[in-house]
Design a protein around this motif. Sequence first.
Motif, PDB file in Angstrom:
ATOM      1  N   THR A 195      78.948  50.215 -23.946  1.00 35.50           N
ATOM      2  CA  THR A 195      79.384  50.787 -25.224  1.00 35.50           C
ATOM      3  C   THR A 195      80.123  49.766 -26.073  1.00 35.50           C
ATOM      4  O   THR A 195      80.717  50.123 -27.094  1.00 35.50           O
ATOM      5  CB  THR A 195      80.304  52.002 -24.983  1.00 35.50           C
ATOM      6  OG1 THR A 195      81.386  51.608 -24.122  1.00 35.50           O
ATOM      7  CG2 THR A 195      79.541  53.136 -24.325  1.00 35.50           C
ATOM      8  N   ALA A 196      80.083  48.490 -25.676  1.00 32.90           N
ATOM      9  CA  ALA A 196      80.761  47.430 -26.430  1.00 32.90           C
ATOM     10  C   ALA A 196      79.710  46.566 -27.136  1.00 32.90           C
ATOM     11  O   ALA A 196      78.867  47.082 -27.863  1.00 32.90           O
ATOM     12  CB  ALA A 196      81.654  46.612 -25.482  1.00 32.90           C
ATOM     13  N   TYR A 197      79.734  45.258 -26.902  1.00 29.73           N
ATOM     14  CA  TYR A 197      78.838  44.336 -27.603  1.00 29.73           C
ATOM     15  C   TYR A 197      77.378  44.672 -27.324  1.00 29.73           C
ATOM     16  O   TYR A 197      76.516  44.592 -28.215  1.00 29.73           O
ATOM     17  CB  TYR A 197      79.157  42.906 -27.161  1.00 29.73           C
ATOM     18  CG  TYR A 197      78.591  41.804 -28.029  1.00 29.73           C
ATOM     19  CD1 TYR A 197      77.790  42.064 -29.123  1.00 29.73           C
ATOM     20  CD2 TYR A 197      78.884  40.474 -27.731  1.00 29.73           C
ATOM     21  CE1 TYR A 197      77.281  41.039 -29.905  1.00 29.73           C
ATOM     22  CE2 TYR A 197      78.383  39.435 -28.506  1.00 29.73           C
ATOM     23  CZ  TYR A 197      77.579  39.726 -29.591  1.00 29.73           C
ATOM     24  OH  TYR A 197      77.076  38.703 -30.357  1.00 29.73           O
ATOM     25  N   ALA A 198      77.050  45.060 -26.096  1.00 34.52           N
ATOM     26  CA  ALA A 198      75.660  45.359 -25.751  1.00 34.52           C
ATOM     27  C   ALA A 198      75.099  46.495 -26.595  1.00 34.52           C
ATOM     28  O   ALA A 198      73.913  46.499 -26.946  1.00 34.52           O
ATOM     29  CB  ALA A 198      75.546  45.694 -24.271  1.00 34.52           C
ATOM     30  N   LEU A 199      75.933  47.472 -26.925  1.00 30.58           N
ATOM     31  CA  LEU A 199      75.489  48.583 -27.773  1.00 30.58           C
ATOM     32  C   LEU A 199      75.149  48.077 -29.170  1.00 30.58           C
ATOM     33  O   LEU A 199      74.143  48.477 -29.768  1.00 30.58           O
ATOM     34  CB  LEU A 199      76.580  49.646 -27.835  1.00 30.58           C
ATOM     35  CG  LEU A 199      76.265  50.901 -28.649  1.00 30.58           C
ATOM     36  CD1 LEU A 199      75.088  51.652 -28.053  1.00 30.58           C
ATOM     37  CD2 LEU A 199      77.494  51.808 -28.722  1.00 30.58           C
ATOM     38  N   SER A 200      75.975  47.176 -29.705  1.00 30.95           N
ATOM     39  CA  SER A 200      75.709  46.609 -31.028  1.00 30.95           C
ATOM     40  C   SER A 200      74.427  45.783 -31.037  1.00 30.95           C
ATOM     41  O   SER A 200      73.768  45.652 -32.079  1.00 30.95           O
ATOM     42  CB  SER A 200      76.882  45.728 -31.474  1.00 30.95           C
ATOM     43  OG  SER A 200      78.061  46.483 -31.591  1.00 30.95           O
ATOM     44  N   ALA A 201      74.061  45.226 -29.867  1.00 32.79           N
ATOM     45  CA  ALA A 201      72.841  44.420 -29.766  1.00 32.79           C
ATOM     46  C   ALA A 201      71.614  45.276 -29.475  1.00 32.79           C
ATOM     47  O   ALA A 201      70.535  44.731 -29.227  1.00 32.79           O
ATOM     48  CB  ALA A 201      73.007  43.370 -28.671  1.00 32.79           C
ATOM     49  N   GLY A 202      71.751  46.579 -29.488  1.00 28.49           N
ATOM     50  CA  GLY A 202      70.610  47.465 -29.318  1.00 28.49           C
ATOM     51  C   GLY A 202      70.390  47.966 -27.914  1.00 28.49           C
ATOM     52  O   GLY A 202      69.368  48.591 -27.631  1.00 28.49           O
TER      53      GLY A 202
END
Length: 307
Positions: A195-202
Amino acid sequence: MPKPKAGIVYNDIKPIACKVASEITEKLTACGWDVCMATGMGGILEYSTPGSAVCHTRIEQLTPANFDPSVKFAVVLGGDGTVLSAFRQLAPYHIPLLTVNTGHMGFLTESYLSHLNDDLEQLMSGEYEIEERSMLAVRVFRHDTILWEALSLNEMVLHREPLTSMCHFEVKIGDHAPVDVAADGIIISTPTGSTAYALSAGGPVLTPDVPVLQLAPICPHSLASRSLVFSDREPVTVFPATPNRMVMVVDGNGGCYILPDDHILVEKSIYPAKFIRRRSPEFFRILREKLGWGLPHIAKPTSVELP
């Protein structure tokens, strides 16, 4: 008989966190507890610089000198950054943490200052649950020499430097054949980090109890290059398949430069993050409250009037 021992980790650049840390110390001391304190700065990872040696602090050496495994629990006062720092410091001692939000979103925090008096009563009486979440052990090697290591609750990110072109990454998961990823960078995250950077990367959202890790490319060159979820029993080795120097960052907090001859080993840590929960964990509620996931759309009309 020795007194029971509790800990406090607080963000010392926030006046409210400093004030509340003193108040908690007074309350616990009056109730017969010994209290040890540390600041979030103790778990802040250092960055290497191109012109100096890589800073290498062993994972177990980040534990504060006044803490030990006899600490029953610790209260964390701050935002998500302080929570990440606290777990890097205290996870090797298996100390459970009550995370109290004095920041902004506080996605990783369990409670608020308005509930703190009730929280402390529950902590002292042992009336709480513990939720364990997996952490990563991230280690950088140059040939066979370890240069840098850290615990990570969220993710390891390896990316290109500014003003350089897209990079290639050779990724080997367990005993599987290596794969080549062409992208601006890659993210290897825990379910917590989904739910952190990985979420922003799709990448997908993973519930914290699933025993998996996630590989997410950043701005991949191919439409077929998408996030991959795999067992957390599989160690991951990343080789920079490019002549350019890269940058590695752990939990958005610290890291080092990665040269073409280096490689990074990422695996599930033997130290879990232990969150104190005042009630049974409800991940979907947190997603709804913090990120707006699953909220209903505008009310649908019960009838339609024709013009």
